[in-house]
Design an enzyme around this catalytic site. Structure first.
Site, mmCIF file in Angstrom:
data_model
loop_
_atom_site.group_PDB
_atom_site.id
_atom_site.type_symbol
_atom_site.label_atom_id
_atom_site.label_comp_id
_atom_site.label_asym_id
_atom_site.label_seq_id
_atom_site.Cartn_x
_atom_site.Cartn_y
_atom_site.Cartn_z
ATOM 1 C CD GLU A 70 71.942 -33.978 -71.518
ATOM 2 O OE1 GLU A 70 72.230 -35.153 -71.197
ATOM 3 O OE2 GLU A 70 72.804 -33.105 -71.740
ATOM 4 C CG HIS A 139 78.457 -28.911 -79.511
ATOM 5 N ND1 HIS A 139 78.988 -30.167 -79.632
ATOM 6 C CD2 HIS A 139 78.334 -28.685 -78.177
ATOM 7 C CE1 HIS A 139 79.198 -30.664 -78.416
ATOM 8 N NE2 HIS A 139 78.802 -29.797 -77.529
#
Lengths: 336, 327
Positions: A70, A139
């Site tokens: 990322e 998440h």
């Protein structure tokens, strides 16, 4: 008019912008899927299937699968934007911002200002968020407030397929870095909104009055707008007149629409799925207290999850986030 | 397939057989619980049983293991109780994490399992710090951190290998290269195609091993663990393995790989290979292996009953454990 899903709406926007502007590219984990395997083109089409089919139309040079890096690919998005592209970067889940926060908050947000307004960063980051998937603390977060803290970033949260399409297109065409937060519950809803086939943009920074009313203002953000509308139906059936504002854009924020509504209804509930401390709900509450204090019949009410991470266990998770019932209960407290 | 001769004891070999079988049976049952809607999707470790089993067979109970989003096999290999694991998957109060962490976050400090982690690459620096603690406190403990080929492209691995090398930390970086980061093949995403080679830039040994051979894993990790325990520093092991299922429950892996490839790896199944080895070398007989199967199945069934009969956490549990104290 035709009705399409949230996922299709985002997908249509991306397809049109890629078709009309060759500078638009997409990068992210599995946005095509299958890496370089030519017989496995479009294996995934994005972790949320938002980019399904695009690699077949625009090729791997413009729909780029990335390694799980990322910091690398979000940072590359910043650089590519500064040098003339209009990249759309997919940050799978918003919690993963932790891996690449430096690129978002130190580079994307600040370059235009630090460089004296001479370098633009027309980057779009799209990311998924929201509780309800039994996915635990890493998440399921709904994180947008933290990004509104940073000058230089624009933050938008669609609440339905119609504004998702218009906002996605506006984000790609915007010359500033924009983060578009896509709630996973909204992606799963049946299509009920009319969505034009032709491209259109909605103004970033403008809230929408979803329904006018006179007794109470409910302010929703993304999925909580959906909840506010559901709650309003029940409350209206009991004789109350409810105004529902869909905030849509958190930075910039449409202060005028909020203040005008609250001055009219004199009561307000802000429904926000992000953490309660230093949140956008707290910010809105402060705004109302400062600018409409004398009009209020009651203090601004915030509905947030508690100050805890998102639990895994389903019964705990269902207690965690705001829902229709908590909105109705709090509304009745103010109205009766 | 011919396995190399080895000096692994019969007890260890049978322990490894039982562990791998238990992992597979546990995962099979966990998938059934998921199919019944009791948990919403999980990352199955079926196919990858040999990697943590071979390594954990050499670890002491107070050595540390840290894992990933796909970590049930790490937990079982390190000795976490099946009952509490299954209860955790179902979000029950009796789970390893009291139902708060779930399938991606199982932790049991008493067993040296310092947690699975849902963010790719996120646990590698944490493990490095765990190893630092052991070194500073001179405890002689070793830390093993598992991660996938996907995480090998995260900066966190590279920063951690550098730290561990300059400080000679007692840590083993174990990459389970199952060939896919979600749907992205490693031959596309890993420059140079070798993860083990990445160790050389940090002056630490990098070993590639057949991750479907528990005996090969055992041999490689023995060297690495001895190196760590004797204060010589870290090792990177790249174990070539294969996940039989998709990335998560709803993923159809044939969208990005072929049946031919799946069959190739299934023919090299780690459990079947050890079984053949045990029988052909007359280390044990079929009757004994059947008994091990029955015992493993029973422990999984007991765990499943325990989990299903356990209560959900009380509502007030939502607010506990955020801090140690907060006043």
């Amino acid at each position: 008019m035709r009705k399409i899903s949230y996922i299709q709406a985002i997908n249509e926007s991306l397809r049109h912008e890629m078709k009309s502007n060759e500078n638009v590219i997409i990068m992210g984990e599995d946005v095509a899927g299958g890496g370089s395997r030519d017989d496995k083109l479009d294996a995934w089409g994005g972790p949320m299937r938002l980019t399904k089919g695009l690699v077949k139309e625009f090729g791997r040079d413009r729909v780029k699968d990335t390694p799980i890096s990322e910091a690398g690919f979000v940072g590359a998005g910043v650089g590519a934007a500064a040098a003339g592209l209009r990249p759309v970067v997919d940050l799978m889940y918003v919690s993963f911002y932790g891996v690449c926060a430096d690129q978002i908050t130190n580079n994307a947000a600040k370059i235009h200002y630090m460089f004296g307004g001479k370098v633009k960063v027309p980057l779009t980051i799209m990311t998924a968020m929201g509780v309800g998937g039994n996915k635990a603390a890493q998440h399921s977060e709904t994180l947008y407030s933290i990004f509104t803290h940073f000058p230089g970033l624009k933050c938008i949260v669609p609440s339905n397929p119609y504004n998702a399409k218009g906002l996605m297109t506006a984000a790609i065409r915007d010359d500033d870095p924009v983060i578009i937060f896509n709630n996973r519950q909204l992606m799963g809803l049946k299509p009920t909104y009319d969505v034009p086939e032709d491209p259109y943009t909605l103004k970033i920074g403008k809230a929408n009055i979803e329904k006018p009313g006179t007794d109470l203002t409910l302010i929703g953000i993304g999925y909580t707008t959906y909840l506010c509308l559901e709650a309003a139906k029940i409350l209206e059936s009991k004789g109350f007149s409810i105004e529902v504002i869909d905030l849509i854009s958190l930075s910039p924020m449409d202060e005028e629409t909020i203040i005008k509504s609250v001055k009219k209804t004199k009561k307000v509930i802000i429904v926000d799925e992000d953490y309660p401390r230093c949140s956008i709900a707290a910010d809105i509450s402060a705004l109302i207290s400062e600018q409409a204090f004398d009009y209020l019949d009651a203090p601004p009410k915030r509905i947030n999850p508690p100050h805890t991470p998102v639990p895994y266990s389903k019964p705990l998770e269902s207690l965690y986030a705001p829902n229709k019932e908590t909105i109705i209960k709090n509304a009745k407290n103010l109205l009766e | 397939m011919k396995e190399h001769s080895t000096e692994i004891s019969k007890t260890t070999l049978l322990w490894m057989y039982e562990k791998m079988l238990t992992i597979r049976l546990f995962e099979t049952q966990a998938n059934r619980e998921a199919d019944a809607g009791k948990l919403l999707g999980m990352h199955s470790s079926i196919g990858q049983e040999a990697v943590p089993t071979g390594i954990c067979s050499l670890l002491e109970s107070n050595d540390y293991v840290l894992g990933t989003h796909r970590s049930h096999h790490h937990c079982i290999a390190k000795g976490v109780e099946l009952k509490n694991m299954m209860a955790e998957l179902l979000g029950k109060a009796t789970g390893t994490n009291k139902g708060k962490g779930g399938t991606m976050h199982i932790a049991d400090i008493n067993k040296g399992m310092l947690g699975a982690n849902g963010v790719v690459g996120s646990n590698i620096p944490v493990a490095t710090g765990v190893a630092l603690s052991a070194k500073i406190k001179n405890t002689n403990q070793v830390t093993v951190v598992f991660f996938g080929d996907g995480a090998s492209s995260q900066g966190s691995l590279h920063e951690s290998m550098n730290l561990a090398s300059i400080w000679d930390l007692p840590i083993i970086f174990v990459c389970e290269n199952n060939l896919y980061a979600e749907s992205t093949p490693y031959e596309y995403a890993v420059a140079g195609k070798s993860i083990a080679d990445r160790a050389s830039g940090y002056k630490i040994p990098g070993i590639t091993v057949d991750g479907q051979s528990v005996i090969d894993i055992y041999k490689s990790s023995k060297i690495a663990i001895e190196r760590a325990r004797s204060g010589k520093g870290p090792t990177l092991i790249e174990a070539k393995t294969y996940r039989y299922k998709g990335h998560f429950g709803a993923d159809n892996p044939l969208s990005y790989r072929t049946e031919t490839e799946e069959n190739y790896y299934k023919e090299r199944d780690c459990i079947e290979r050890l079984k053949k080895y045990l029988l052909s070398n007359e280390i044990t007989n079929q009757e004994n292996l059947d008994k091990i199967y029955e015992k493993s199945l029973e422990s999984v069934n007991e765990a499943t009953d325990f989990a299903n009969e356990s209560p959900f956490p009380a509502p007030e549990e939502l607010f506990s454990d955020v801090y140690v104290s907060y006043k």
